[in-house]
Design an enzyme around this catalytic site. Structure first.
Site, PDB file in Angstrom:
ATOM      1  N   HIS A   1      97.138  53.816  14.171  1.00  0.00           N
ATOM      2  CA  HIS A   1      98.166  54.580  13.463  1.00  0.00           C
ATOM      3  C   HIS A   1      97.920  56.089  13.485  1.00  0.00           C
ATOM      4  O   HIS A   1      98.658  56.847  12.847  1.00  0.00           O
ATOM      5  CB  HIS A   1      98.257  54.090  12.018  1.00  0.00           C
ATOM      6  CG  HIS A   1      98.413  52.603  11.918  1.00  0.00           C
ATOM      7  ND1 HIS A   1      99.544  51.957  12.346  1.00  0.00           N
ATOM      8  CD2 HIS A   1      97.567  51.634  11.465  1.00  0.00           C
ATOM      9  CE1 HIS A   1      99.395  50.650  12.148  1.00  0.00           C
ATOM     10  NE2 HIS A   1      98.207  50.433  11.621  1.00  0.00           N
TER      11      HIS A   1
ATOM     12  N   ILE B   1     101.766  54.104  15.802  1.00  0.00           N
ATOM     13  CA  ILE B   1     102.847  53.432  15.083  1.00  0.00           C
ATOM     14  C   ILE B   1     102.593  53.455  13.581  1.00  0.00           C
ATOM     15  O   ILE B   1     101.485  53.714  13.113  1.00  0.00           O
ATOM     16  CB  ILE B   1     103.024  51.976  15.562  1.00  0.00           C
ATOM     17  CG1 ILE B   1     101.753  51.153  15.283  1.00  0.00           C
ATOM     18  CG2 ILE B   1     103.375  51.951  17.045  1.00  0.00           C
ATOM     19  CD1 ILE B   1     101.895  49.671  15.581  1.00  0.00           C
TER      20      ILE B   1
END
Length: 310
Positions: A214, A229
């Site tokens: 992330h 993401i």
């Protein structure tokens, strides 16, 4: 593929899992709220300012019900501290599939919690194993049960440990708690659109989920994504916050239970559109990414009561 001769499911069923404590402060609760978009469109939003500020002091702020999901992160299999004895897998291939939460009382603005972790399910899917871990969280001072989390993770490459003609499957809970959510064909009762920020994942990870997928562009590319993401639990937080605002009229204490199935990734900066259908005291929802017209999350939220203004 797991070696069926090397893994005994009964060993996992009898395993005593670590029971990590979880302590949080008003700052943690406020940071979490910002991480799932609270006050993102309007810093003076009267429905959401209460999650980050109170005129009488931070000890009076309210805590969003999806904050409960953070507590279960300590039971997630990771790297060298894998709480699944005998079941070998690559932690980089772990996928978070579902989250089920029961809220028994509103969260205080700060607390010290004692967790009890147990195995809720184990299923051999051939190429993968499905592991379900249940975490019950008790307030240390009062001993009261605050919430229960049931996390479902897919361990790719860990399946094949049982007879293919009779694959192993164990669950200790009712199937209707995580049944497939059927989205109504009728027009939704409410729709809420929310723009995530390009830095949303970087902000959310400050609440404890430090998975480099992330944040690190190279790790994301190795995993098959064009860029880092958004956390699935961050998307769930956005969706439940939309329901609190649209259906509960800003009252988070109305939320009794939450179920979410993660279907597809979200890129920070994308627009989330949450559609809601009211069926008695249950809100069926699905969340889509507007820019790609793809559904990324679906599930339901059970309410204690309905807002009088509905």
């Amino acid at each position: 593929m797991a070696d069926s001769s090397a893994f005994d499911p009964q060993r996992l069923l009898s395993h005593k899992f670590p029971e990590p404590d979880f302590n949080y402060t008003e700052r943690d609760a406020a940071l979490y709220a910002l991480g799932i978009g609270a006050c993102g469109r309007d810093a003076t939003d009267s429905d959401e300012l209460k999650y980050v500020y109170h005129e009488k002091g931070q000890q009076f702020i309210q805590v969003l019900p999806t904050f409960a999901a953070l507590i279960s992160l300590g039971s997630l299999p990771n790297g060298s501290d894998v709480p699944v004895p005998g079941l070998e897998f690559d932690p980089r291939l772990l996928l978070h599939g579902q989250q089920y939460i029961e809220i028994y009382k509103p969260f205080p603005s700060k607390a010290s919690l004692r967790n009890e972790v147990s195995l809720a399910g184990l299923h051999d899917k051939g190429k993968a194993a499905i592991l379900e871990l249940e975490t019950r969280s008790y307030e240390k001072e009062s001993g009261e049960l605050l919430c229960m989390n049931r996390m479902t993770v897919y361990l790719r490459g860990a399946g094949g440990f049982s007879n293919p003609s009779r694959p192993y499957s164990y669950s200790n809970y009712s199937a209707n708690q995580s049944s497939v959510v059927r989205i109504p064909k009728s027009q939704p009762f409410a729709v809420f659109e929310d723009c995530t920020q390009p830095s949303q994942a970087l902000l959310y990870r400050l609440s404890g989920d430090h998975n480099s997928l992330h944040a690190d562009p190279m790790v994301a590319k190795v995993a098959g994504f064009s860029r880092p993401i958004l956390h699935g639990l961050c998307t769930l937080g956005h969706a439940v916050r939309a329901i609190i605002k649209s259906i509960c009229k800003g009252d988070p204490t109305m939320v009794k239970g939450i179920f979410g199935r993660f279907l597809l990734h979200v890129y920070p900066g994308e627009t989330l559109v949450t559609e809601m259908w009211l069926e008695g005291l249950r809100v069926i929802y699905q969340t889509s990414v507007k820019e790609r017209n793809r559904t990324v999350l679906s599930g339901y939220v059970d309410l204690r009561r309905l807002a009088s203004s509905l």
